[in-house]
Design a protein around this motif. Structure first.
Motif, short mmCIF file in Angstrom:
data_model
loop_
_atom_site.label_atom_id
_atom_site.label_comp_id
_atom_site.label_asym_id
_atom_site.label_seq_id
_atom_site.Cartn_x
_atom_site.Cartn_y
_atom_site.Cartn_z
N GLU A 43 12.49 46.06 15.59
CA GLU A 43 11.04 45.96 15.50
C GLU A 43 10.44 45.41 16.79
N PHE A 44 11.10 44.40 17.35
CA PHE A 44 10.61 43.82 18.60
C PHE A 44 10.73 44.81 19.75
N SER A 46 10.72 48.07 19.67
CA SER A 46 9.71 49.11 19.53
C SER A 46 8.35 48.61 19.97
N MET A 47 8.03 47.36 19.64
CA MET A 47 6.77 46.77 20.05
C MET A 47 6.74 46.51 21.55
N LYS A 206 0.46 48.25 17.82
CA LYS A 206 1.87 47.88 17.73
C LYS A 206 2.03 46.40 17.37
N LYS A 209 1.25 46.00 13.68
CA LYS A 209 2.34 46.49 12.84
C LYS A 209 3.53 45.55 12.88
N PHE A 210 3.80 44.98 14.06
CA PHE A 210 4.90 44.02 14.18
C PHE A 210 4.61 42.78 13.34
N SER A 213 5.07 43.44 9.73
CA SER A 213 6.47 43.70 9.34
C SER A 213 7.16 42.44 8.83
N MET A 217 9.06 36.39 16.06
CA MET A 217 9.58 36.44 17.42
C MET A 217 10.25 35.13 17.77
N GLU A 221 12.41 36.07 22.82
CA GLU A 221 11.65 37.32 22.76
C GLU A 221 10.25 37.14 23.33
#
Length: 276
Positions: A43-44, A46-47, A206, A209-210, A213, A217, A221
């Motif tokens: 997920e991270f 993709s973001m 993004k 959405k993150f 989810s 983080m 990250e």
């Protein structure tokens, strides 16, 4: 953590260069990710691929602030700049087609973020650059204020093609602009401005959405994201200056050849991966 920061620096360098040159940041990222992979959640990652673009956007804002800020001070009074408002209207008009297809973005990434699609788009637009430049079309529009709302909208339609991985947002808009008769410098600069709402909106989406989810983080990250954005900003400053100087003396055929070669490299890596 040091290794992860070094990876972020490398990613920022690649993003800063490839986001503005019409050579597809996705094509380069898909190759780079074969060598560099973050120790982070999917997920991270993709973001990160999208939000790192914020650094690149900031470079445009800093470099072209005088042309983008619609207010000024004259004789101690705040004034408005009609030419800048007109430019922003054109940017908004060119952004409308992207807003319409934006719900398909995640689906396109899921279905088409692969070697074959990226390589095909790299080669296709490489050929288009060569053909467009070879035809030697005359230039009708050499200044931003000469761009009509119709032409801005058509360039926006070309920009929607960048939803296909490997196309390159700047590559699609530059091809479209050249076909409309815009000068290389004019279409390149307009492309920079179009990136501001498109990339800012994609980044905000993004991040949202993150957040939804439920994946948090880590400190590492957060550092990776910050470093990636900062490096992308610095490298973008140099890349934008380079491109604006380059197009005053050269055409886009070199980028077309580069895209074709890169597309063949992507196909070679795909074949090697499949065999391995």
């Amino acid at each position: 953590m040091v290794l992860e920061i070094l990876k972020a620096i490398l990613m920022g360098i690649v993003e800063g260069i490839t986001e503005w040159l019409p050579i597809s940041s996705t094509g380069h990222m898909i190759l780079l990710e074969q060598l560099v992979q973050f120790d982070a959640s999917e997920e991270f990652i993709s973001m990160f691929r999208v939000v790192i673009q914020l650094g690149a956007i900031l470079a445009v804002v800093v470099l072209f602030w005088d042309k983008l800020w619609p207010f000024g001070v004259r004789h101690g009074r705040l004034t408005s700049k009609p030419a800048v408002w007109s430019l922003w209207i054109k940017v908004v008009v060119a952004t409308l087609p992207v807003l319409i297809i934006s719900p398909l973005d995640d689906w396109m990434e899921e279905k088409f973020y692969n070697y074959i699609t990226v390589a095909a788009m790299l080669i296709l637009y490489g050929v288009l650059f060569i053909l467009v430049e070879a035809r030697g079309a005359s230039t009708r529009v050499s200044r931003l204020e000469q761009i009509t709302l119709r032409e801005a909208f058509i360039i926006g339609l070309w920009q929607t093609l960048a939803i296909i991985p490997g196309t390159s947002r700047s590559g699609a808009t530059i091809v479209g602009g050249l076909l409309l008769g815009l000068s290389r410098a004019c279409v390149a600069e307009f492309t920079f401005y179009l990136a501001i709402p498109v990339m800012a909106g994609a980044s905000a989406l993004k991040v949202a959405k993150f957040a939804l989810s439920g994946v948090g983080m880590t400190g590492t990250e957060i550092a990776i994201l910050a470093v990636g954005c900062l490096v992308a900003f610095g490298v973008s400053m140099a890349a934008i200056r380079f491109l604006m100087g380059y197009v005053k003396r050269h055409d886009f055929r070199f980028f077309g050849i580069y895209r074709i070669v890169l597309g063949l490299v992507v196909l070679g890596v795909a074949a090697a991966t499949a065999l391995g």
